[in-house]
Scaffold this active site. Structure first.
Site, PDB file in Angstrom:
ATOM      1  N   THR A 168      -6.063  -3.596  10.176  1.00 40.47           N
ATOM      2  CA  THR A 168      -6.120  -2.286   9.579  1.00 40.47           C
ATOM      3  C   THR A 168      -7.219  -1.418  10.209  1.00 40.47           C
ATOM      4  OG1 THR A 168      -5.530  -3.550   7.660  1.00 40.47           O
ATOM      5  CG2 THR A 168      -6.578  -1.457   7.239  1.00 40.47           C
ATOM      6  N   ASP A 197      -3.331  -5.071   0.739  1.00 36.79           N
ATOM      7  CA  ASP A 197      -4.471  -4.557  -0.029  1.00 36.79           C
ATOM      8  C   ASP A 197      -4.722  -3.068   0.193  1.00 36.79           C
ATOM      9  OD1 ASP A 197      -5.167  -5.615   2.687  1.00 36.79           O
ATOM     10  OD2 ASP A 197      -7.030  -4.553   2.259  1.00 36.79           O
ATOM     11  N   GLY A 205      -4.426  -9.179   3.461  1.00 37.11           N
ATOM     12  CA  GLY A 205      -4.422  -8.469   2.177  1.00 37.11           C
ATOM     13  C   GLY A 205      -4.314  -9.376   0.970  1.00 37.11           C
TER      14      GLY A 205
HETATM   15  N1  GLY Z   1      -5.240  -5.621   5.320  1.00 37.31           N
HETATM   16  C1  GLY Z   1      -3.950  -5.226   5.661  1.00 37.31           C
HETATM   17  C2  GLY Z   1      -2.874  -5.964   5.021  1.00 37.31           C
HETATM   18  O1  GLY Z   1      -3.012  -7.135   4.694  1.00 37.31           O
HETATM   19  O2  GLY Z   1      -1.828  -5.399   4.815  1.00 37.31           O
END
Ligand code: GLY
Length: 310
Positions: A176, A207, A229
């Site tokens: 991300t 997340d 996430g």
């Molecule tokens: N942190 C990004 C995801 O797990 O979608």
């Protein structure tokens, strides 16, 4: 005090991409800081920085996002303003160039916090967003190869196998992107955007758009998280870090404590950046690398840290 911190995702990056990553982080942090220096708001700075990362196919957000198991992009993003705890988020949008901008419009122009899929895209069209395909040829090719490998000899698909595949192809785990900005009025804004995890199941939401998980901001400070996430949501990493800062902990100590807690409780990969109302910053990660860019008022140029080692 004006200050900004950005990240390009916690994960395993190829050392040979180091210069490309550094250039992308520099471009993003500079574009946000320029807004702050010219009297712009923390919102404007955060949007400019995250959009620069979304537009750079090096990073897993916006253009060049990773693909789902069935070969589509499902993008998530969120933005939050510290002073009034207003937040906007979108999840599972497929044809949006800059999901962070759509999240911003959800915050500014609706009474909602989180909009998903078709409904979020319908809102985007009403607001004049042009349909856009964020899939790059490079990602499509990676997806083809990986899917073939995953399907060979396997009759079921689930996360442990995808995790093994990612271990063999660490370059896939680019996270991300995110930003926290502080403007001259003391406003703090945090934002995060992602394509999610490679080969995620259709409909899976991570997340990033979840309040307190991917993004959180209060009058004291803000945080943006990155990584798997499913772990970040279970410990609400961004809220944990901002709460720790509100008790007086420095952003650096708060980030370290947050990542340490996540590592002990859920044993998954993650990282987080934070900035407080005094312009102090912090970041921590339990992965091989997490590219970070920081620019504070008075610094002649940004600091670029957390790059993969050659
Ligand atoms: N942190 C990004 C995801 O797990 O979608």
């Amino acid at each position: 005090m004006r200050a900004i911190i950005v990240h390009g995702g916690a994960g395993r990056w190829r050392p040979q991409d180091r210069d490309r990553i550094a250039r992308g982080i520099h471009r993003a942090v500079a574009s946000g800081f320029e807004r702050l220096q010219n009297g712009g708001t923390a919102e404007e700075a955060c949007l400019a920085a995250v959009m620069a990362l979304e537009d750079d196919p090096t990073f897993n957000a916006g253009t060049g996002s990773v693909l789902t198991l069935d070969g589509r992009c499902e993008l998530d993003a969120s933005i939050m303003r510290g002073s009034d705890l207003r937040m906007g988020a979108v999840a599972g949008v497929e044809h949006i160039k800059n999901p962070i901008l759509l999240a911003y419009h959800v915050m500014q122009e609706t009474d909602h916090v989180l909009m998903v899929g078709e409904g979020a895209e319908k809102l985007a069209r009403l607001l004049g967003f042009e349909p856009y395909d964020p899939i790059t040829e490079e990602r499509r090719e990676q997806w083809r190869k990986l899917r073939e490998k995953l399907l060979k000899g396997e009759d079921t698909l689930h996360y442990p196998r995808i995790r093994d595949l990612i271990r063999k192809h660490p370059e896939l785990l680019k996270g991300t992107v995110g930003c926290v900005a502080l403007d001259s009025r003391g406003e703090i804004v945090a934002g995060t955007s992602t394509g999610g995890v490679f080969l995620k199941l259709f409909g899976r939401v991570g997340d990033t758009p979840i309040p307190g998980a991917g993004t959180y901001a209060t009058p004291f400070g803000g945080a943006s998280s990155t990584g798997i996430g499913e772990g970040i949501m279970r410990v609400l990493l961004s809220k944990t870090v901002t709460d720790l800062m509100a008790t007086g902990l420095s952003p650096q100590k708060a980030c370290e404590a947050g990542v340490d807690y996540l590592s002990r409780k859920v044993h998954l990969e993650a990282g987080v950046i934070a900035l407080n109302h005094e312009g102090e910053f912090g970041f921590a990660y339990n992965t091989q690398a997490m590219p970070v860019g920081i620019w504070r008022e008075g610094d002649p140029e940004p600091r670029i840290l957390g790059l993969p080692q050659a």
